[in-house]
Design a protein around this motif. Structure first.
Motif, mmCIF file in Angstrom:
data_model
loop_
_atom_site.group_PDB
_atom_site.id
_atom_site.type_symbol
_atom_site.label_atom_id
_atom_site.label_comp_id
_atom_site.label_asym_id
_atom_site.label_seq_id
_atom_site.Cartn_x
_atom_site.Cartn_y
_atom_site.Cartn_z
ATOM 1 N N SER A 1 0.830 -1.201 0.000
ATOM 2 C CA SER A 1 0.000 0.000 0.000
ATOM 3 C C SER A 1 0.868 1.256 0.000
ATOM 4 N N TYR A 2 0.242 2.395 0.295
ATOM 5 C CA TYR A 2 0.888 3.697 0.200
ATOM 6 C C TYR A 2 1.697 4.009 1.455
ATOM 7 N N PHE A 3 2.811 4.707 1.249
ATOM 8 C CA PHE A 3 3.575 5.285 2.346
ATOM 9 C C PHE A 3 3.442 6.806 2.381
ATOM 10 N N PHE A 4 2.952 7.401 1.289
ATOM 11 C CA PHE A 4 2.765 8.848 1.197
ATOM 12 C C PHE A 4 1.301 9.112 0.900
ATOM 13 N N TYR A 5 0.632 9.783 1.830
ATOM 14 C CA TYR A 5 -0.806 10.005 1.690
ATOM 15 C C TYR A 5 -1.240 11.076 2.671
ATOM 16 N N LEU A 6 -2.444 11.575 2.469
ATOM 17 C CA LEU A 6 -3.112 12.472 3.398
ATOM 18 C C LEU A 6 -4.470 11.873 3.716
ATOM 19 N N LEU A 7 -4.799 11.782 4.980
ATOM 20 C CA LEU A 7 -6.077 11.216 5.390
ATOM 21 C C LEU A 7 -7.132 12.316 5.448
ATOM 22 N N ALA A 8 -8.230 12.110 4.730
ATOM 23 C CA ALA A 8 -9.374 13.023 4.788
ATOM 24 C C ALA A 8 -10.419 12.535 5.771
ATOM 25 N N ALA A 9 -10.390 11.278 6.117
ATOM 26 C CA ALA A 9 -11.302 10.678 7.091
ATOM 27 C C ALA A 9 -10.693 9.353 7.507
ATOM 28 N N THR A 10 -11.363 8.662 8.400
ATOM 29 C CA THR A 10 -10.849 7.365 8.835
ATOM 30 C C THR A 10 -10.947 6.312 7.743
ATOM 31 N N ASN A 11 -11.742 6.580 6.697
ATOM 32 C CA ASN A 11 -11.915 5.605 5.623
ATOM 33 C C ASN A 11 -11.627 6.195 4.249
ATOM 34 N N ARG A 12 -11.052 7.388 4.183
ATOM 35 C CA ARG A 12 -10.724 8.009 2.904
ATOM 36 C C ARG A 12 -9.356 8.660 2.986
ATOM 37 N N PHE A 13 -8.610 8.630 1.863
ATOM 38 C CA PHE A 13 -7.266 9.195 1.835
ATOM 39 C C PHE A 13 -7.013 9.838 0.473
ATOM 40 N N ILE A 14 -5.995 10.685 0.440
ATOM 41 C CA ILE A 14 -5.536 11.348 -0.786
ATOM 42 C C ILE A 14 -4.120 10.845 -1.058
ATOM 43 N N SER A 15 -3.898 10.283 -2.228
ATOM 44 C CA SER A 15 -2.587 9.704 -2.537
ATOM 45 C C SER A 15 -1.616 10.793 -2.983
ATOM 46 N N ILE A 16 -0.355 10.431 -3.088
ATOM 47 C CA ILE A 16 0.693 11.389 -3.434
ATOM 48 C C ILE A 16 0.503 11.932 -4.844
ATOM 49 N N GLY A 17 -0.068 11.154 -5.725
ATOM 50 C CA GLY A 17 -0.293 11.625 -7.081
ATOM 51 C C GLY A 17 -1.340 12.709 -7.182
ATOM 52 N N GLN A 18 -2.142 12.883 -6.150
ATOM 53 C CA GLN A 18 -3.197 13.893 -6.171
ATOM 54 C C GLN A 18 -2.819 15.156 -5.407
ATOM 55 N N TYR A 19 -2.003 15.047 -4.354
ATOM 56 C CA TYR A 19 -1.664 16.252 -3.606
ATOM 57 C C TYR A 19 -0.316 16.848 -4.003
ATOM 58 N N MET A 20 0.545 16.079 -4.640
ATOM 59 C CA MET A 20 1.863 16.593 -5.000
ATOM 60 C C MET A 20 1.824 17.674 -6.083
ATOM 61 N N PRO A 21 0.879 17.647 -7.041
ATOM 62 C CA PRO A 21 0.853 18.733 -8.042
ATOM 63 C C PRO A 21 0.720 20.130 -7.457
ATOM 64 N N SER A 22 0.097 20.278 -6.293
ATOM 65 C CA SER A 22 -0.006 21.604 -5.686
ATOM 66 C C SER A 22 1.372 22.156 -5.351
ATOM 67 N N LEU A 23 2.243 21.315 -4.825
ATOM 68 C CA LEU A 23 3.610 21.740 -4.543
ATOM 69 C C LEU A 23 4.397 21.961 -5.826
ATOM 70 N N CYS A 24 4.173 21.111 -6.817
ATOM 71 C CA CYS A 24 4.880 21.257 -8.093
ATOM 72 C C CYS A 24 4.517 22.562 -8.790
ATOM 73 N N LEU A 25 3.277 23.006 -8.661
ATOM 74 C CA LEU A 25 2.879 24.274 -9.280
ATOM 75 C C LEU A 25 3.607 25.450 -8.632
ATOM 76 N N LEU A 26 3.724 25.431 -7.301
ATOM 77 C CA LEU A 26 4.442 26.512 -6.621
ATOM 78 C C LEU A 26 5.915 26.523 -7.020
ATOM 79 N N CYS A 27 6.533 25.359 -7.036
ATOM 80 C CA CYS A 27 7.938 25.291 -7.440
ATOM 81 C C CYS A 27 8.103 25.569 -8.935
ATOM 82 N N GLY A 28 7.099 25.175 -9.719
ATOM 83 C CA GLY A 28 7.152 25.462 -11.153
ATOM 84 C C GLY A 28 7.158 26.946 -11.452
#
Length: 658
Positions: A326-353
């Motif tokens: 499973s995932y080692f990089f994620y953000l939890l939105a609830a006890t049964n839902r998560f956001i994977s690295i492929g979905q939250y990393m673009p926000s950082l990439c846009l700032l650095c871009g």
């Protein structure tokens, strides 16, 4: 157990050893020593107690850990007596069972995370012998690294132990196999309303998502209510409230990860490749706050908690391999839902871009300026060549139109005129060359040596600041009798003031000619690329820290630029003020003052600034100590990466070019 330590408040080691021995466990004690790195020879000692339940079906090749911290009556944290009691009760239940395929280590640590850090280092064979030990696997200080030995330069000051040897983990008398997973228990009462699952570890590391999901699902199956941050399993919300709750849950997770400080003893297991979580019991009067409908929940007793703990350990006991699917990089939105690295990393990439795009734009503009200069030079050479050809034609025409009477004299005169004209033409060419050489001499151009020297000195300054707290602490203690946090804070203030005043003149001191626009532009490009790369690299490991740095310093990177005579003074002054406010020490102090204003709105401005200053001093001291003992990256990143980059932007804003 509370009766045993009611008088002294110390850990009842003989009582714990006796209880574990009655359960027929292999019981050992582990002693460790801390030479406090920022103190005046202060030494702290502690003892851990652990018992090993050997699995009857295997040869102790793998193990699971059930731990609980010991908290005395003087601790500011909630008590942990119920967690230790639950651990011992489960050990009594698990001892006669025959289905265990892995050893179970029951560990009780003293001094919170310090005892866990020492036990893990001792368990994995790390010792404090010079050359093969450094306290943290993630530390900037490693054996063989070049450091400044101030003890040889100053004999009066006692510099204490080396930063890499401040924690002596000691040695373990008994051990088991490779640790697969760990569960940390923090229960202050046997009757709780729900269980809070803690997952954040050192430097923002997270356990494998399979373990987190396993804990939540088995809590549901065991009839124990569970939560993560402000996401509660027993609350049913509509779609809009669910989205808002998910956002606040992710923000809470980012806020916890940002500092890199683990919120439980489980956080120190992650860097050893051990998946671990903490189960914390909470009730309606918990300091963290009462969640909605808390009074309607049934009380979870020891029986239900024991069922949940047994289910978790039996599931881990059935593992055939380590968690890796499973995932080692994620953000939890609830006890049964998560956001994977492929979905939250673009926000950082846009700032650095944005920073990388500006760097590319500056590079293209430099190339265009070079092309324009080359084009002007070619046109000037072509005009000079045409003028020389016209002079030669005029000289030939004048020679042919001479007098026909005296051919010899006319030929001599014409030859004389031609020679004079040719000599004049040669002189004019030399004058043109001398004029061009003079222009090149007056043009400062771009000095790679001075630019590289300035860049290197700025980063060396950051490295010196990173190792300066021990120096400031010793100076304040030996000469002014100040506490360590005040001495370090005053030292950082002095360094910051000196940097603000002296650093803008550093590029001018490294070269005799005025600073060229191309040179500052290239330095700006390097600073933009460095900051963007650092934010991306940090964000890949600790997304919260990388995102915070990019969010705060991307506006500064986009605003800072080479100033010339056409730049308005008001605009340049506003940019400099904005840069000063984002200086790391100034930014931390302002944040602490603002936070104290939020917590204590009834206090006046003097009290607010005093409280904020004290909070900033404590925050700096905690980050330094965590860096030296545990290997927290926050202080090292701020001094060795963030401070040099800020100095470069400050130099760019404070130096005008022609």
């Amino acid at each position: 157990m509370e009766d045993k330590n009611a008088k002294t408040g110390e850990m009842p080691i003989p009582w714990l050893v006796g209880k574990m021995s009655q359960l027929h466990l292999e019981v050992y004690t582990h002693n460790f020593t801390l030479n406090y790195p920022m103190g005046q020879g202060q030494i702290y000692k502690g003892t851990n107690v652990y018992g090993i339940l050997r699995a009857a079906r295997t040869a102790s090749l793998e193990a699971l850990v059930v731990s609980a911290p010991f908290r005395g009556l003087s601790s500011h944290e909630k008590g942990s007596a119920a967690g230790i009691a639950l651990m011992l009760a489960f050990a009594q239940f698990a001892r006669p069972q025959k289905y265990w395929a892995k050893d179970i280590i029951f560990l009780i640590t003293e001094h919170e995370q310090l005892g866990m850090q020492a036990w893990l280092e001792a368990y994995h064979g790390l010792n404090n012998e010079p050359g093969n030990f450094y306290t943290s696997l993630g530390s900037f200080l490693k054996p063989g690294m070049l450091t400044l030995d101030l003890g040889k330069l100053t004999s009066k000051l006692d510099w204490g132990e080396d930063a890499a040897r401040c924690l002596d983990p000691g040695k373990l008398q008994g051990r088991s196999g490779s640790i697969q997973a760990a569960i940390n228990l923090e229960f202050h009462t046997p009757k709780i309303k729900y269980v809070e699952v803690k997952i954040e570890g050192l430097n923002g590391q997270l356990p494998n998502l399979d373990l987190v999901n396993l804990v939540h699902k088995l809590c549901v199956k065991s009839g124990v209510h569970h939560s993560y941050k402000n996401s509660y399993s027993w609350i049913r919300r509509n779609r809009m409230d669910e989205w808002a709750g998910g956002i606040w849950t992710m923000l809470g997770m980012v806020n916890t990860q940002f500092t890199g400080v683990p919120n439980g003893n489980h956080g120190l297991f992650h860097r050893f490749g051990i998946e671990a979580v903490t189960l914390e019991g909470r009730d309606a009067t918990d300091p963290a706050g009462a969640p909605p409908k808390i009074n309607t929940l049934p009380t979870a007793n020891f029986y239900r908690l024991g069922i949940a703990l047994e289910s978790i350990l039996r599931s881990l006991n059935n593992l055939l391999e380590r968690f890796h699917q499973s995932y080692f990089f994620y953000l939890l939105a609830a006890t049964n839902r998560f956001i994977s690295i492929g979905q939250y990393m673009p926000s950082l990439c846009l700032l650095c871009g944005a920073m990388l795009i500006k760097a590319l734009s500056l590079w293209v503009s430099l190339q265009q300026e070079d092309e324009i200069v080359d084009k002007q030079t070619k046109e000037r050479n072509a005009e000079d060549k045409v003028g020389d050809e016209k002079k030669e034609e005029a000289g030939q025409a004048e020679k042919e139109s001479g007098m026909e009477k005296d051919l010899n004299k006319d030929s001599e005169k014409s030859s004389g005129k031609v020679s004079e004209d040719e000599s004049e033409g040669i002189v004019s060419e030399e004058e043109v060359k001398d004029r061009e050489d003079g222009k090149r001499a007056n043009d400062p151009g771009m000095s790679i040596v001075s630019m590289g020297a300035n860049y290197l000195l700025v980063h060396l300054l950051g490295y010196v600041v990173m190792h300066s707290p021990v120096f400031f602490s010793q100076i304040g203690a030996n000469y002014y009798d100040y506490p360590s946090e005040f001495s370090v804070y005053c030292g950082f203030v002095a360094v910051s003031v000196g940097v603000v005043i002296i650093s803008p003149s550093l590029p001018r001191l490294l070269r005799a000619a005025p600073i060229a626009r191309e040179e500052l532009a290239l330095v700006n490009i390097l600073a933009l690329v460095e900051l963007a790369t650092a934010c991306l690299a940090i964000g890949m490991h600790n997304f919260a820290l990388g995102l915070a740095l990019a969010t705060v310093y991307t506006p500064l990177a986009l605003v800072a630029g080479v100033a010339d005579a056409s730049t308005r003074r008001v605009v340049l002054f506003a940019k400099r003020v904005f840069c000063i406010l984002l200086q790391p020490l100034c930014l931390l102090t302002l944040c602490m003052v603002s936070y104290s204003r939020v917590l204590f709105p009834e206090e006046g401005l003097p009290s607010m600034f005093s409280r904020g200053k004290d909070a900033a001093m404590q925050a700096i001291m905690f980050s330094i100590v965590d860096s030296l003992i545990y290997g927290n990256w926050l202080y090292n990143v701020a001094t060795s990466v963030l401070l040099p980059t800020w100095i470069i932007f400050w130099q760019i804003l404070c130096n005008k070019v022609q």
